[in-house]
Design an enzyme around this catalytic site. Structure first.
Site, short mmCIF file in Angstrom:
data_model
loop_
_atom_site.label_atom_id
_atom_site.label_comp_id
_atom_site.label_asym_id
_atom_site.label_seq_id
_atom_site.Cartn_x
_atom_site.Cartn_y
_atom_site.Cartn_z
N GLU A 1 41.41 42.57 38.30
CA GLU A 1 40.19 43.00 38.99
C GLU A 1 40.47 44.18 39.91
O GLU A 1 41.49 44.24 40.59
CB GLU A 1 39.67 41.82 39.83
CG GLU A 1 38.37 42.07 40.57
CD GLU A 1 37.84 40.78 41.22
OE1 GLU A 1 38.58 39.78 41.28
OE2 GLU A 1 36.67 40.80 41.66
N LYS B 1 30.35 43.13 38.09
CA LYS B 1 30.51 41.71 38.44
C LYS B 1 29.17 41.12 38.89
O LYS B 1 28.48 41.70 39.73
CB LYS B 1 31.55 41.60 39.56
CG LYS B 1 31.93 40.18 39.93
CD LYS B 1 33.04 40.22 41.01
CE LYS B 1 33.61 38.87 41.29
NZ LYS B 1 34.74 38.93 42.27
N CYS C 1 36.31 38.00 37.24
CA CYS C 1 36.72 36.94 38.18
C CYS C 1 35.68 35.84 38.39
O CYS C 1 35.48 34.99 37.53
CB CYS C 1 37.12 37.57 39.51
SG CYS C 1 38.11 36.48 40.55
#
Lengths: 611, 611
Positions: B49, B145, B181
């Site tokens: 990430e 994200k 994530c």
């Protein structure tokens, strides 16, 4: 309204100074001020955001025992108010709600996934930043804050689940809608819903931290929301210090036409009252049910208007001028930190310089001279005027004063280890820090650090030396402002025919750390005018190199200052808390990594980057 | 798939150690490891990430110059990879995106209201936590994200706007979906969307901080998401230390049936590869467009399968045992803090006690003996074994060692100011701190603080004394665990026939601060077994009084420990950062006010509150 008679309501705004975690003390505050309001004929009294818990309660919010205690304290308060004979006053208080597991989870709340360690998961139950309306011994309505600030000093997305319900309570024929703080900052938010649903009054409990010139923002903001809600907005802000934050009150009332009806003084607890006369023809039809993202419910307390009374003119206090506003913010921030933590007295080193002279004057204004201990700590590099100016400062302020020369300790170290250059300079600062902490431990004083924002920014201070202390009152005050408020405070004393608390010589002489012979700040730093201008743009406004140069700063000064600011992060991480007065203070307001290789680079590179 | 032939893909997971802010260094890391992957025949390589910026970049994210530089670095990296002859490898890297003003605003983002000071408003533009797929010198796809963790050590709602687009890229006939994530922690999140849209592989760049036993959580979690996505999940986690956090790697690959295909070692940079053979009959029909809250888009890179190759077995590394895992975490956390900050060497006081002996051993494992300086600082209360154990520790480790008795300095202070009791005890600790900081300034060493979590919790340390230092390697290690990992490290040395780095006597003797004659920790604290058990429940699990007593702790011990923990907040606020290894570390993980009147009270009161 049902009938077409104008109805009246006397509204009170109790801007009080709550203490974080003190549920019973804060509840007592509500009872005391509600009694005052009742004596004054108030029908509806509004308290600040999270009145019962204090604000910000930070991670206390996540502790279930605390959330349950807050729910209990709310119900208990409603009963006690009725027992006090205050059941007929409608009281709006803020509290921490804990609605078991309910409520929508915003996208950024942690998952409920069973594999997430339950103990690390704040999603057990749903904490809410809530406001309740108490009446007749009951909790009549509960509102859950919808818009959760999560920028600057705020972390509310960490703590709360946003609300979706809008209760509107009819009191003496007047429709009162509830909101909390940030809800007022959002166009098309709850005030938009209220505008469609129809209400006469919007109450807004706030915990809006002081920032220089922030009061200039509130009035136009509240005006727009009052127009959007088509109702009178009652904005009550808390007063007092909480660690890094100080709240200035400045509560105000604006009607649907955008007229300012009342405004409270800053930095003092105060009950502001305003008499409202609602012309039924001016308000829209009432609706309820689902409006946009919210569900409006209506609660009837009393239809019959309050007995007619002669409206009183309301006070409209003008906001303070910049220097006085900052001074009052620093005094209150310091006083509340010391008193709310039960600290009997403070100690600080008096160098004869402006920073320690200013902090001493603030401490005496905050705590009284008898609770302030100053210590002169001359070294072999201190010049004669240093000790005499320190003595002058102590005499003007009437604080406890003593002198401890540091030479014997410094020599003892120098016999044991060889230290030169910066190491030798820092040694002197750390000997002072150790002496002052010794006096702090021996006598129960809290040590005040005298670092200003300019020093903290560029790391021009010694860790565990002059940076040592439990609180740093002027941590967010740039050096140029240090001088300005010192001059203002002396003028203020002259205006009232009193002694000037700050020696003119401390204001006038060129600043020096006096850690080496003939040392002056200007040897290693740009002028404070230049330095503070760059700090305001780089730290407070977060501008990059290209923007900084566009703003006309000297490229060499910018390069040097940015390097110093970037390198000093590890020191700031260990610095004492101090009162925030600027757009962006060091502390929770500015969260930069210590390990950080990013350096602002010349614009040529950035122009490429900007493509 | 279009045809019905099984197709193959060799996937690489590059768990690398990035540095926050070092855009060019991190880009070089990607080029180096992509070259390794290419040599190894990898078709698709996944990095952690926010590879380019490092994670967490904290408030750097809000600086436009940095966000623009990140966007630029991404495009530049795509070009350089092609120039390196690596254009045929599909590379997934994390970066900071800055999509001008676009994107939905989550409810907890600050308003765009013009009256909000623009400079304080992170909403200028929309920062995104992004992952991009690079191929043939181009940025082929960008994913933002969706789920932003905002609890524990995470503040992502402060920084990012959540994404709503799901790009799926077809590479060699294999459909590759992107996530980041936290998206993997949410049931019915992006993996649910992917399950409906249809894909073969889900790549998941991660920055998942190490916590004891966290590796036990990842596998079952990834299994469930792989089943939900009906695809193979490629989970790549970063390695390395960043201030308070350390990342352990532990990257893994799980197929749609929930089978673990590959798992990487912890705490080392590593390229994990796995050969996938996708059976077209096993995957659903492909769809795109709007699915739930997301919009699926498909990007065709190459339809033709990769040339057939002989699949290799993948490595599945077993997670480390608890003590070794903690040791490796502490060593890496310390090494990266020192090296990423360009610090040449470290210094620490060696008391002969277990804490300093352990920190010295960690420092030598992290940096090598030649970069570690130990100093014995005996006082008049030090017993003979203290100095001999300190010398023993120094000899076993082969570090630089010197002795500076503190008596002369202590006496110099005591002649100047009268200090008794705790003040006199703290003086000795501060003389040591001042001496060590002097050596730090003189020689460029970073001072290591040796405080453990038990001490930090109850404030059993001296501010600016033994708490002084730039990093505190065992700050999050409770005393009972300090002993356990010390024993483990010695056993490890025995297993490999080396010298035991930690003196047995330092492990065995009763702990003492040695600030007063015959003083022992047990004089003022409960047993460390009791203390650590209460700390784990009160600090790590945030339990209230009623729950603590339900857990069987001694009421008197609980009352005493809670009081000490609550009172020590002001000290912790000024403590050095240290590596988080527990469920909840002091620091950004636990944010409590200093000014806080809340005290856990006996259950009788709480039972009322719980109603």
């Amino acid at each position: 309204m049902n009938d077409q008679q104008p109805v009246q309501l006397r509204v009170g705004l109790a801007q009080v100074d709550t203490t974080v975690g003190d549920l019973s003390g804060n509840a007592d505050l509500v009872r005391t001020w509600t009694a005052k309001a009742a004596e004054d004929g108030v029908h509806l009294v509004v308290f600040p955001e999270m009145t019962l818990t204090g604000y910000p309660a930070e991670d206390l919010v996540l502790r279930e025992s605390f959330a349950h205690a807050s729910e209990h304290a709310l119900v208990d308060l409603a009963t006690r108010l009725a027992d006090d004979g205050l059941g007929e006053v409608a009281v709006v208080v803020g509290y921490l709600a804990h609605t078991e597991g309910s409520g929508p989870a915003p996208v950024d709340q942690p998952p409920t996934d069973d594999d997430r360690p339950g103990d690390a998961n704040p999603r057990r139950g749903a904490p809410r930043n809530a406001a309740a309306l108490l009446y007749g011994g009951e909790v009549v309505a509960r509102y859950y804050k919808r818009h959760l600030p999560n920028y600057g000093v705020f972390d509310e997305a960490r703590y709360f689940v946003p609300g979706t319900e809008m209760p509107i309570v009819r009191l003496h024929g007047v429709d009162v809608a509830l909101t909390v703080c940030e809800d007022l900052w959002v166009e098309g938010g709850p005030c938009g819903v209220i505008g469609q649903a129809g209400a006469d009054v919007v109450v807004s409990p706030n915990a809006s931290p002081y920032e220089r010139a922030k009061d200039d923002l509130r009035l136009p903001l509240v005006r727009r929301r009052a127009e959007e809600a088509r109702a009178t907005v009652v904005y009550c802000n808390q007063v007092g210090g909480q660690d890094e934050l100080v709240f200035d009150g400045d509560s105000l009332v604006v009607n649907a036409a955008g007229e300012l009806l009342a405004r409270a003084p800053q930095f003092v607890e105060h009950l502001l009252t305003v008499d409202l006369t609602i012309d039924p023809s001016s308000v829209p039809e009432r609706t309820d049910g689902r409006i946009g993202p919210m569900t409006v419910t209506r609660h009837l307390l009393s239809e019959e208007p309050a007995p007619a009374f002669e409206p009183r003119p309301s006070t409209i206090v003008a906001p303070l001028d910049d220097c006085e506003e900052v001074w009052r913010a620093l005094v209150l921030g310091l006083r509340d930190f010391i008193d709310k933590n039960g600290i009997p007295s403070v100690v600080l080193g008096l160098s004869g310089g402006i920073d320690s002279a200013l902090v001493a004057a603030l401490a005496v204004d905050a705590l009284g001279a008898d609770r302030v201990y100053g210590v002169g700590l001359p070294s072999k590099w201190s010049r004669a005027h240093s000790l005499s100016d320190a003595e002058d400062s102590a005499e003007r302020l009437g604080l406890h004063y003593s002198v401890v020369p540091i030479a014997p300790m410094v020599e003892a170290y120098e016999k044991s280890v060889e230290l030169s250059g910066t190491a030798a300079e820092n040694l002197q600062a750390r000997v002072r820090g150790t002496l002052l902490m010794g006096l702090s431990n021996q006598h129960g004083h809290l040590l005040l650090a005298t670092s200003n924002k300019s020093e903290v920014a560029v790391g021009y201070s010694t860790l565990y030396g002059d940076a040592a202390g439990g609180f740093a009152p002027i941590k967010d005050v740039p050096k140029t402002l240090v001088w300005a408020i010192a001059r203002w405070r002396n003028e203020e004393a002259r205006r009232h025919g009193g002694t000037e608390p700050i020696p003119q010589n401390s204001i006038d002489k060129p600043p020096s750390a006096e850690l080496a012979p003939g040392q002056q700040d200007s040897d290693s730093l740009p002028s404070y005018e230049e330095l503070d201008a760059v700090i305001a743009d780089y730290v407070d406004r977060d501008l990059g190199m290209a923007q900084l140069l566009e703003r006309g700063h000297d490229p060499e000064v910018v390069a040097k200052v940015l390097r110093l600011v970037d390198m000093a992060e590890f020191k700031r991480r260990q610095s004492a808390p101090g009162t925030k007065i600027s757009l962006k203070a060091f502390g929770r307001d500015r969260r930069l990594p210590i390990t950080n290789r990013w350096r602002e680079t010349p614009p040529t590179v950035l122009e490429g980057a900007a493509q």
